[in-house]
Structures are given as C-alpha cells and as structure tokens.
Scaffold this motif. Structure first.
Motif, PDB file in Angstrom:
ATOM      1  N   ALA A  85     -51.017  31.418 -16.163  1.00 45.85           N
ATOM      2  CA  ALA A  85     -51.812  31.174 -17.367  1.00 45.85           C
ATOM      3  C   ALA A  85     -52.279  32.507 -17.948  1.00 45.85           C
ATOM      4  CB  ALA A  85     -53.007  30.296 -17.037  1.00 45.85           C
ATOM      5  N   TYR A  86     -51.866  32.810 -19.182  1.00 43.50           N
ATOM      6  CA  TYR A  86     -52.209  34.089 -19.787  1.00 43.50           C
ATOM      7  C   TYR A  86     -53.707  34.211 -20.072  1.00 43.50           C
ATOM      8  CZ  TYR A  86     -47.384  35.619 -20.411  1.00 43.50           C
ATOM      9  OH  TYR A  86     -46.102  36.042 -20.195  1.00 43.50           O
ATOM     10  N   ALA A  87     -54.352  33.133 -20.467  1.00 48.06           N
ATOM     11  CA  ALA A  87     -55.768  33.199 -20.836  1.00 48.06           C
ATOM     12  C   ALA A  87     -56.667  33.409 -19.625  1.00 48.06           C
ATOM     13  CB  ALA A  87     -56.182  31.940 -21.589  1.00 48.06           C
ATOM     14  N   SER A  88     -56.450  32.648 -18.561  1.00 46.74           N
ATOM     15  CA  SER A  88     -57.327  32.708 -17.389  1.00 46.74           C
ATOM     16  C   SER A  88     -56.840  33.674 -16.319  1.00 46.74           C
ATOM     17  CB  SER A  88     -57.465  31.309 -16.776  1.00 46.74           C
ATOM     18  OG  SER A  88     -56.222  30.873 -16.248  1.00 46.74           O
ATOM     19  N   GLY A  89     -55.565  34.039 -16.388  1.00 45.00           N
ATOM     20  CA  GLY A  89     -55.012  34.916 -15.360  1.00 45.00           C
ATOM     21  C   GLY A  89     -54.764  34.205 -14.047  1.00 45.00           C
ATOM     22  N   GLU A  90     -54.773  32.868 -14.067  1.00 47.64           N
ATOM     23  CA  GLU A  90     -54.578  32.099 -12.845  1.00 47.64           C
ATOM     24  C   GLU A  90     -53.106  31.738 -12.635  1.00 47.64           C
ATOM     25  OE1 GLU A  90     -58.536  29.450 -12.166  1.00 47.64           O
ATOM     26  OE2 GLU A  90     -57.291  28.913 -13.897  1.00 47.64           O
ATOM     27  N   SER A  91     -52.756  31.581 -11.371  1.00 50.22           N
ATOM     28  CA  SER A  91     -51.465  31.020 -11.012  1.00 50.22           C
ATOM     29  C   SER A  91     -51.665  29.518 -10.875  1.00 50.22           C
ATOM     30  CB  SER A  91     -50.971  31.612  -9.687  1.00 50.22           C
ATOM     31  OG  SER A  91     -49.775  30.982  -9.267  1.00 50.22           O
ATOM     32  N   VAL A  92     -51.013  28.761 -11.751  1.00 49.14           N
ATOM     33  CA  VAL A  92     -51.209  27.310 -11.793  1.00 49.14           C
ATOM     34  C   VAL A  92     -49.952  26.608 -11.288  1.00 49.14           C
ATOM     35  CG1 VAL A  92     -51.752  25.314 -13.230  1.00 49.14           C
ATOM     36  CG2 VAL A  92     -52.760  27.551 -13.766  1.00 49.14           C
ATOM     37  N   SER A  93     -50.132  25.814 -10.243  1.00 45.15           N
ATOM     38  CA  SER A  93     -49.024  25.025  -9.703  1.00 45.15           C
ATOM     39  C   SER A  93     -49.160  23.590 -10.220  1.00 45.15           C
ATOM     40  CB  SER A  93     -49.037  25.047  -8.173  1.00 45.15           C
ATOM     41  OG  SER A  93     -48.785  26.345  -7.686  1.00 45.15           O
TER      42      SER A  93
ATOM     43  N   ASN B 102     -46.461  26.828 -24.515  1.00 42.52           N
ATOM     44  CA  ASN B 102     -47.703  26.066 -24.566  1.00 42.52           C
ATOM     45  C   ASN B 102     -47.572  24.812 -23.699  1.00 42.52           C
ATOM     46  OD1 ASN B 102     -49.859  24.300 -25.382  1.00 42.52           O
ATOM     47  ND2 ASN B 102     -50.102  25.542 -27.218  1.00 42.52           N
ATOM     48  N   VAL B 103     -48.439  24.730 -22.694  1.00 38.86           N
ATOM     49  CA  VAL B 103     -48.491  23.552 -21.820  1.00 38.86           C
ATOM     50  C   VAL B 103     -49.925  23.046 -21.803  1.00 38.86           C
ATOM     51  CG1 VAL B 103     -48.088  22.622 -19.519  1.00 38.86           C
ATOM     52  CG2 VAL B 103     -46.656  24.500 -20.363  1.00 38.86           C
ATOM     53  N   ASP B 104     -50.135  21.849 -22.296  1.00 35.95           N
ATOM     54  CA  ASP B 104     -51.471  21.237 -22.323  1.00 35.95           C
ATOM     55  C   ASP B 104     -52.501  22.130 -23.018  1.00 35.95           C
ATOM     56  OD1 ASP B 104     -50.414  19.107 -20.899  1.00 35.95           O
ATOM     57  OD2 ASP B 104     -50.999  19.926 -18.957  1.00 35.95           O
ATOM     58  N   GLY B 105     -52.087  22.788 -24.101  1.00 35.15           N
ATOM     59  CA  GLY B 105     -53.022  23.570 -24.897  1.00 35.15           C
ATOM     60  C   GLY B 105     -53.249  24.998 -24.451  1.00 35.15           C
ATOM     61  N   ALA B 106     -52.571  25.451 -23.427  1.00 35.02           N
ATOM     62  CA  ALA B 106     -52.704  26.834 -22.954  1.00 35.02           C
ATOM     63  C   ALA B 106     -51.324  27.457 -22.852  1.00 35.02           C
ATOM     64  CB  ALA B 106     -53.410  26.874 -21.598  1.00 35.02           C
ATOM     65  N   TYR B 107     -51.268  28.793 -22.988  1.00 35.24           N
ATOM     66  CA  TYR B 107     -49.992  29.483 -22.945  1.00 35.24           C
ATOM     67  C   TYR B 107     -49.706  30.021 -21.540  1.00 35.24           C
ATOM     68  CZ  TYR B 107     -49.365  29.225 -27.968  1.00 35.24           C
ATOM     69  OH  TYR B 107     -49.172  28.763 -29.244  1.00 35.24           O
ATOM     70  N   TYR B 108     -48.458  29.802 -21.120  1.00 37.85           N
ATOM     71  CA  TYR B 108     -48.055  30.197 -19.771  1.00 37.85           C
ATOM     72  C   TYR B 108     -46.830  31.092 -19.810  1.00 37.85           C
ATOM     73  CZ  TYR B 108     -51.239  26.655 -17.935  1.00 37.85           C
ATOM     74  OH  TYR B 108     -52.353  25.935 -17.621  1.00 37.85           O
ATOM     75  N   GLY B 109     -46.771  31.987 -18.804  1.00 39.24           N
ATOM     76  CA  GLY B 109     -45.620  32.860 -18.625  1.00 39.24           C
ATOM     77  C   GLY B 109     -45.048  32.677 -17.235  1.00 39.24           C
ATOM     78  N   ASP B 110     -44.129  33.534 -16.876  1.00 43.85           N
ATOM     79  CA  ASP B 110     -43.397  33.405 -15.616  1.00 43.85           C
ATOM     80  C   ASP B 110     -44.323  33.186 -14.419  1.00 43.85           C
ATOM     81  OD1 ASP B 110     -41.721  34.216 -13.205  1.00 43.85           O
ATOM     82  OD2 ASP B 110     -40.253  34.314 -14.828  1.00 43.85           O
ATOM     83  N   GLY B 111     -43.991  32.196 -13.617  1.00 45.07           N
ATOM     84  CA  GLY B 111     -44.836  31.820 -12.492  1.00 45.07           C
ATOM     85  C   GLY B 111     -44.967  32.859 -11.405  1.00 45.07           C
ATOM     86  N   ALA B 112     -44.039  33.806 -11.344  1.00 46.56           N
ATOM     87  CA  ALA B 112     -44.103  34.825 -10.295  1.00 46.56           C
ATOM     88  C   ALA B 112     -45.143  35.897 -10.590  1.00 46.56           C
ATOM     89  CB  ALA B 112     -42.729  35.473 -10.113  1.00 46.56           C
TER      90      ALA B 112
END
Length: 389
Positions: free
Chosen positions: A151-159, A201-211
């Motif tokens: 998650a780019y906004a929170s900096g979290e790794s989201v599974s 965009n997934v559920d209103g937030a922007y995501y990048g590569d999971g690694a």
C-alpha cells in the motif's frame, strides 16, 4: 508440536518473467501426484508474478494437473506484447509522460509509469476465472489464497486473502491480512513493479508490487494455518562461486538489477533462514521445556527450491528476444548488454527465456523428488534428507 494433521502451504515469490521457473517446479510436482488429484496445497500464497501463478492454481484447485498444464501453456507461449505495450508510440508516451509531467507541473498523472500493462489485464481476465476460486474453497480443495501487495499510502504490506470463514484477519508491524474477494485488480497491484508499471486501485487505495514492503514473506501462510511450507524462489545468485566481478562503474541497469534482486530475492531467503533458525532453537529446547515456559511457537517444516543456475546468465542468452523498440529505449542504460541481464530478466516475457526457466524448474524439482514426495506425504523432511546418499 501439535499432533493435528499437517497443513501444507505453497509460497510463490515475485520476480516478473522469472515466475516461469515456478511453473517448471509445479509441472514436475504434477507428475508426482496421481492423475486427476486435487490441489495438494490447501494454502497458496503469491506475490507479484507468484500471485498470478497462485491465483491460477486456486481457480482450478479441483484438478492440479489441469491447473498446471494451463499455467505451462500460458508461460511457454507468452510474449512481452501480452504483458505490456511494446509499440513505439506506447514506449514514447510512457517516457514523455513520466518525465515531462513531473518536471513541468510537479504532479504525477494517473497511471504514470514507463510501461503500459493494459495487455496483462486482458490476459489475466482471459486465462483466470476468478469466480472458481470460491468454488475451490466451497468444494474443500482449497483453504485459503493470499495475494500480497504494498500500500503506497500507508506503507503497509497487505495480504489480501480469500479463504475459510473461520480464518481471522491479522495486524502486525507494517503488515496485515485483509479478507477480500480476489480479482484481477489484486494481481495487477501485486505485480506492479514501481516506475515500470502503474499502481493499481484496490478498494480505494493504490497498491504496488507486493515484494516492496514484504518483510516476512512466509507469514501470510503461517497466519492462515500452514504447518509445512514449500517455498519456490527465483534467486539469481545461488552461490558465491557464481558472483561476477564488476569491471568499471556499474551501469544503470546493473544498479536496477541490484535493487530488484534485493526486493524479490533477499527478503524471501532471509525469512526462510530465520524460520530455520527458529526451528533449530525450538528443537534444541524440547517439547517439555517449551511447555514448561509457556512457549507457544511451533516448528514449521520448510522445503525450499531455488534455481540451480543463476537466472541472470540465462537472461543474458536471451536479451535479443526483447522487442526492438524496448531494446532501443533501454540501450543507454546498459540493459541490453550481459551485465544488465539481471534487470532485464524481470521483463523478458519471451518464449525462449520462459521455456528455459520452465525446463530448469522441472529438472531441479525432479532432482529432489524424494524430498518433495516426503513433503507431500507429510513425512518429516529431516528424515527424508538423511536417506539421501
């Protein structure tokens, strides 16, 4: 350890076109299980390219061989044009849009990236029936599928996980598990290498590569209940003997390759090593001591399979298979020369390269057939290893 039945988990790491290696390993395993047998991995976790393979397996979990055949058919015939646009207009547009928008206005345009991955979205929608993931769960062929993105906004790794109703969400430092219905947007987000591919965009937030922020790649499977793990990595540096000596100042492509390897390779290998050390410590303590001191950690059997040959070397042999327009734009970065092959191995979605990786994966798995069969039969891995000459 708890005497309940073991729960097998499959970990598929990221790595762009390197994900073809995983398909080779999975194809070899398909030859080891009975024809028509269901998926032998109740818990499947994937990141980046591994997320795509994980979703494809989960969507056809009722017939493991058929699922792997479908994956192999896609990967053995894939071309760069099916993953990202390689025409001159698209390449020019990506470079100009990225550079001039940021310099002239200081603002980043929507879907800003060097490459346009619209073709990948079409491909995934065509080859994966996402509705069948829930069918696999309902029929008992799958316990959970987890797709990790950053998650780019929170900096979290989201599974993001889709699984049995009793599985809870979790929150840890900089990482969490979130129940979701897996769709193409989750895969695009998980596979969106920064700068190269646009955020999703997934559920209103922007995501990048999971690694990117995945500090503990094995943790999603453990949170979902796995007690035995098969880890298929895509490392390009299997031993110190394969390290190249750097002559002269590193090119931009060499630096990029170094960064990508640190993201996709080092974190996974470090987490596996950490788990093995915990296993050794718990084994040394003994079950009685652990019970006496209230230590609730359990040993987790882990079988890891990594490429027997550096993928960088194989990529160097196939660089010229990249589309001409892409080679033209990347020439100045050093990416089209052998030292820059590490970076290009992530973008080399061409049959010559992917088939070479599939074949290596198949051979590597067959060379460790006894260990894999012990894993699938829920036998202790250490005993299986001790039987080898």
């Amino acid at each position: 350890m708890n005497k309940q039945d073991p729960v097998r988990g499959l970990i598929l790491s990221g790595g762009g076109a390197r994900g073809a290696y995983q398909v080779g390993v999975l194809a070899a395993i398909a030859e080891m299980v009975p024809r028509g047998a269901p998926n032998p991995f109740p818990i499947i976790c994937g990141t980046s390219a591994g997320a795509i393979n994980a979703a494809a397996l989960s969507a056809n979990a009722g017939n493991y061989r058929a699922a792997v055949r479908g994956l192999e058919r896609v990967w053995s015939n894939i071309t760069a044009e099916q993953v990202y646009r390689t025409d001159l207009y698209a390449c020019l547009r990506g470079v100009m849009r990225w550079f001039f928008s940021g310099v002239a206005t200081g603002k980043t345009p929507e879907r800003s990236s060097l490459l346009d991955n619209t073709p990948l979205q079409r491909l995934l929608s065509l080859v994966i029936n996402f509705r069948r993931i829930q069918e696999s769960l309902d029929q008992g062929h799958l316990r959970a599928l987890a797709i990790t993105a950053s998650a780019y906004a929170s900096g979290e790794s989201v599974s993001f996980f889709q699984g049995a109703e009793e599985l809870p969400e979790w929150i840890r430092a900089r990482r969490k598990g979130k129940r979701s219905r897996i769709g193409v947007e989750h895969l695009l987000g998980s596979a969106a290498i920064p700068i190269l591919f646009p955020a999703t965009n997934v559920d209103g937030a922007y995501y990048g590569d999971g690694a990117l922020r995945q500090l503990a790649p094995l943790s999603p499977a453990l949170h979902l209940g796995a007690t035995r793990l098969l880890v298929i990595g895509v490392s390009g540096n299997v031993s110190a003997g394969h390290q190249r000596r750097l002559s002269g100042y590193p090119s931009m492509a060499q630096v990029l390759g170094h960064v990508l390897n640190s993201v996709f390779v080092d974190t996974l290998e470090g987490d596996v090593e950490r788990l093995e050390r915990i296993n050794h410590t718990l084994s040394a303590l003994g079950e009685r001591t652990r019970r006496k001191h209230g230590i609730k950690l359990r040993e987790v059997d882990v079988l890891k399979i990594y490429p027997s040959r550096p993928i960088d070397e194989i990529a160097a042999e196939h660089i010229r298979e990249l589309p001409r327009t892409l080679r033209f734009f990347l020439r100045s970065s050093g990416a089209t020369r052998s030292p820059g092959a590490s970076a290009m191995s992530y973008l080399l979605f061409e049959p010559g390269f992917t088939n070479a990786l599939i074949e290596m994966g198949r051979k590597d798995a067959m060379a460790r057939k006894e260990e894999i069969m012990a894993f699938l039969n829920d036998q202790p891995l250490m005993e299986a290893a001790s039987e080898e000459p």
